[in-house]
Design an enzyme around this catalytic site. Structure first.
Site, mmCIF file in Angstrom:
data_model
loop_
_atom_site.group_PDB
_atom_site.id
_atom_site.type_symbol
_atom_site.label_atom_id
_atom_site.label_comp_id
_atom_site.label_asym_id
_atom_site.label_seq_id
_atom_site.Cartn_x
_atom_site.Cartn_y
_atom_site.Cartn_z
ATOM 1 N NE ARG A 274 -2.160 1.160 3.619
ATOM 2 C CZ ARG A 274 -2.828 1.314 4.625
ATOM 3 N NH1 ARG A 274 -4.422 1.138 4.811
ATOM 4 N NH2 ARG A 274 -2.407 1.608 5.779
ATOM 5 C CE LYS B 109 -7.301 -0.656 14.037
ATOM 6 N NZ LYS B 109 -6.182 0.236 14.042
ATOM 7 C CB CYS C 1 7.253 -2.020 57.071
ATOM 8 S SG CYS C 1 5.647 -2.338 56.986
ATOM 9 C CB CYS D 115 7.430 -5.967 56.429
ATOM 10 S SG CYS D 115 7.194 -5.581 58.082
ATOM 11 C CB CYS E 84 3.804 -6.407 60.045
ATOM 12 S SG CYS E 84 3.438 -5.009 58.728
HETATM 13 P P1 AMP Z 1 -5.456 0.266 9.254
HETATM 14 O O1 AMP Z 1 -4.186 -0.034 8.986
HETATM 15 O O2 AMP Z 1 -6.120 0.775 10.936
HETATM 16 O O3 AMP Z 1 -5.855 1.635 8.718
HETATM 17 O O4 AMP Z 1 -6.639 -0.628 8.862
HETATM 18 C C1 AMP Z 1 -6.811 -0.838 7.353
HETATM 19 C C2 AMP Z 1 -6.242 -1.956 7.026
HETATM 20 O O5 AMP Z 1 -6.962 -3.012 7.317
HETATM 21 C C3 AMP Z 1 -6.411 -2.103 5.318
HETATM 22 O O6 AMP Z 1 -5.521 -1.167 4.834
HETATM 23 C C4 AMP Z 1 -6.123 -3.393 5.200
HETATM 24 O O7 AMP Z 1 -4.859 -3.746 5.054
HETATM 25 C C5 AMP Z 1 -6.730 -4.192 6.492
HETATM 26 N N1 AMP Z 1 -7.897 -5.141 6.217
HETATM 27 C C6 AMP Z 1 -7.781 -6.429 6.870
HETATM 28 N N2 AMP Z 1 -8.916 -7.150 6.578
HETATM 29 C C7 AMP Z 1 -9.767 -6.125 5.949
HETATM 30 C C8 AMP Z 1 -10.951 -6.309 5.131
HETATM 31 N N3 AMP Z 1 -11.588 -7.589 5.175
HETATM 32 N N4 AMP Z 1 -11.181 -5.247 4.428
HETATM 33 C C9 AMP Z 1 -10.622 -3.936 4.405
HETATM 34 N N5 AMP Z 1 -9.347 -4.035 5.004
HETATM 35 C C10 AMP Z 1 -8.824 -5.149 5.723
HETATM 36 ZN ZN ZN Z 2 5.543 -4.001 58.527
#
Ligand code: AMP
Ligand code: ZN
Length: 694
Positions: free
Chosen positions: A137, A319, A413, A429, A434
């Protein structure tokens, strides 16, 4: 926070994020956990929203992903690659849903949910049905040419059945199993350095971006595709479901459809996300996922929604709750445990972590504090996984402002003032009287025996009013005593007394564990309890106490050392504990308040030669006593009858059998001789574990 402070903070955050991003995207390393990287980005975004005058085009919030690695050739993407927005809870998903509906001016909309595979995003170009290019990417505009390594992906066809042109994207990953295999067998990279990878994602990314494809081939890369770019299909692809069907036709890999869902209500989407948030749900997958990707299902709707500068407006990444986050260390308290160990406890700016709010975490001991170099005022990474106590992992040194203070470890202590030995890793201790140790022992006992209603607060109140001194005193509590405690009304009193009554029958192992003898955990406690079971005639506390009062420490230690699974130190600790006056007094008190010992039940095995059958025994045996045979039968799930009747199934028959044998033959019972049971012995003996927990 004033403007100048905000600007300073923004700069610190950017620096840290850039460093983390570079490590993550370019070096396939992790300088901070991913959830912390997310949190840093969120914090930066929050400050930039509040102080927009400080936004710069090169801020990490304005750019997708990675700096490019200079070793690999660069390729410009045909279409800009976008990132996904992040959501962390139901509220944010609901907002996403509202935004989408408002934009499309609809009341209802379908979403597809896919597992977010934690790997590396790759775009493929097929030309005339042949894999021509594979590109990372990168920064979204330009990526690295990794065709040579992606060709090794085990589930990816290099040529398609159809002569088409196609741009598709997906995630390259390594299974958990393959990661474990590589982790246990470290390899050297091209620069001849031993590579270490924190997780499967790092390894996948590292393998894809090798110059030499052979190393990648050894790592068993796999890919799941999920995104369609340019193509010359003859049919129209209208939705994510359509796309996966098309992939099937072309034999292109995608994630199993059993985990792919289409919902028409965001509430179901939220449920789906919650289900997968449970780490247990993810255990059964053989690859790591770090979230759920939610997309508007219909491709026309997606087109209408379009993109922001960075992300797709039609999609959202949910997430999973982080197990690691950073927060500010406000103070450190020193807690005295039941064995006298002093534990530094971090007092934190409360933060939501793995489903609960965390305001305290352990710093373990003085050495750990020094090793980590933590200071009061630091931003620290904390972790909470499953049921474990949250712990402080490390400070984010780059975010220091200069106002942080050293942590000063006490020399005495904090409760009784005894001088501590600071040369040991764990300061302790040593004062047996204690009050802190005393209090903690009572907490520990109540907690270990799981006595309902007897929590730290109640115990503390009892101590204050002098109602309890030792654990035996719990059973001396009277309704009138309890009524003097704050918050103790009739019902609560009744419940607590009932809970105590219910715990009057205890195994020795339960008592040993609850008393928290130093070095003796629940497993050791079981072993010692078994020893006493063999040396006492009956499970009477009275008998045990007589035993204690006459024991000879020397011979007892000798015996303990020879027990399977007990080390010398543990044997010594236990002997010492049982020999001292205060222990003997305590057990006498337990006897006096009516505690009764029970031996743990034996587990009854249910697939032995004895299971479900009724037995009669006759004659004499060479290797076993009658009692031993009876024990074997009952542990193996069989029943013993005293006389032959039509009810019996088997006669176990030794030498010199009398009339019983004749009768059994007449009734047509099975007859087993001694060798039959000795052959079956091994399977039964394995099942000697007691059923009670300890
Ligand atoms: P982030 O890296 O947090 O921006 O999350 C986006 C990334 O999730 C995308 O670039 C993908 O590489 C990944 N990803 C994993 N599974 C999927 C899915 N089923 N559809 C889209 N993105 C996915
Ligand atoms: Zn003590």
């Amino acid at each position: 926070m004033d403007k100048a402070q905000a600007q300073k903070q923004i700069e610190l955050l950017r620096e840290k994020i850039r460093e983390a991003n570079y490590a993550y995207f370019t070096e396939n390393r992790e300088v901070v956990p991913e959830s912390v990287r997310d949190q840093l980005k969120q914090e930066l975004l929050r400050l930039e929203t509040k102080f927009p005058e400080f936004i710069t085009p090169d801020s990490p919030t304005q750019r997708v992903g990675a700096a490019l690695d200079s070793r690999l050739p660069k390729i410009t993407h045909k279409n800009r690659k976008y990132s996904l927005g992040d959501s962390f809870n139901a509220e944010e998903l609901t907002e996403f849903d509202e935004r989408v509906k408002r934009f499309l001016k609809v009341e209802e909309i379908e979403y597809s949910c896919e597992l977010k595979v934690d790997g590396l995003n790759i775009t493929l170009w097929y030309e005339n049905g042949v894999l021509a290019k594979a590109i990372t990417r990168g920064d979204g505009f330009m990526g690295e040419d990794v065709t040579h390594t992606i060709r090794t992906c085990e589930n990816l066809p290099i040529t398609l059945f159809e002569n088409i042109n196609l741009e598709v994207s997906g995630e390259v990953f390594i299974t958990k199993q393959d990661f474990e295999n590589v982790k246990n067998r470290p390899t050297k990279n091209e620069a001849n350095e031993v590579e270490s990878y924190k997780n499967a994602r790092n390894l996948a990314a590292g393998s894809v971006r090798q110059l030499d494809p052979r190393m990648a081939a050894e790592r068993h890369l796999k890919i799941f595709l999920y995104e369609l770019g340019e193509h010359n299909f003859s049919n129209e692809i209208k939705s994510q479901k359509d796309l996966f069907n098309q992939f099937d036709t072309l034999h292109l890999p995608h994630q199993p459809l059993e985990n792919f869902k289409v919902f028409s209500d965001i509430q179901f989407v939220i449920k789906f996300c919650e289900q997968w948030s449970d780490p247990k749900a993810r255990e059964k997958l053989d690859y790591d996922i770090d979230g759920i990707v939610i997309k508007v299902h219909d491709f026309n709707d997606r087109k209408r929604l379009g993109y922001t500068a960075k992300t797709a407006k039609f999609a959202m990444a949910f997430k999973f709750p982080a197990e690691e986050k950073f927060t500010q260390l406000l103070d450190v308290q020193f807690q005295v445990g039941r064995t006298g160990a002093i534990t530094p406890v971090a007092i934190l700016e409360p933060v939501d972590l793995a489903g609960s709010t965390v305001a305290r975490a352990t710093l373990h001991n003085r050495e750990e504090i020094e090793r980590k170099g933590v200071r009061i005022g630091d931003q620290v990474i904390i972790r909470k996984a499953g049921d474990i106590i949250p712990e402080v992992l490390e400070p984010l040194l780059d975010l220091r402002t200069g106002d942080e203070k050293e942590i000063v470890f006490p020399t005495r202590c904090p409760e009784c003032g005894s001088i501590l030995d600071l040369n040991e890793t764990v300061a302790r201790c040593e004062n047996l009287d204690c009050p802190a140790r005393h209090r903690q022992s009572l907490f520990y006992f109540a907690n270990t025996l799981d006595i309902e209603g007897l929590g730290p607060k109640s115990i503390e109140a009892m101590l204050k009013l002098n109602l309890v001194h030792t654990v035996a005193d719990f059973w001396k509590l009277k309704p009138l005593d309890l009524a003097t405690l704050p918050g103790f009304k009739r019902k609560k009193i009744k419940n607590l007394l009932a809970a105590l009554e219910a715990k009057k029958e205890l195994t020795l192992a339960e008592i040993f564990t609850g008393l928290g003898v130093r070095l003796v955990g629940s497993e050791n406690a079981k072993i010692f309890a078994r020893y006493f079971k063999e040396h006492l005639h009956s499970p009477l506390l009275k008998e045990f106490n007589t035993y204690l009062s006459t024991l000879n420490p020397k011979t007892l230690l000798e015996d303990f050392i020879h027990l399977d699974g007990v080390g010398e130190k543990v044997a010594q600790a236990m002997t010492h504990y049982l020999s001292i006056n205060s222990t003997q007094k305590l057990f006498k008190n337990l006897e006096n308040v009516g505690i009764e010992l029970v031996w743990p039940e034996e587990i009854i095995a249910n697939d032995t030669i004895y299971t479900g059958k009724k037995f009669v025994i006759t004659g004499s045996f060479e290797a076993f006593s009658r009692d031993e045979i009876k024990q074997m039968v009952t542990r193996g799930g069989g029943k013993i009858l005293s006389a032959i009747s039509g009810n019996a199934d088997v006669l176990i028959c030794g030498a010199k059998a009398g009339s019983k044998l004749k009768k059994a033959q007449d009734l047509g019972l099975e007859i087993w001789e001694e060798d039959k049971i000795s052959n079956a012995l091994s399977t039964v003996q394995d099942n000697k574990e007691p059923r009670r927990l300890f």
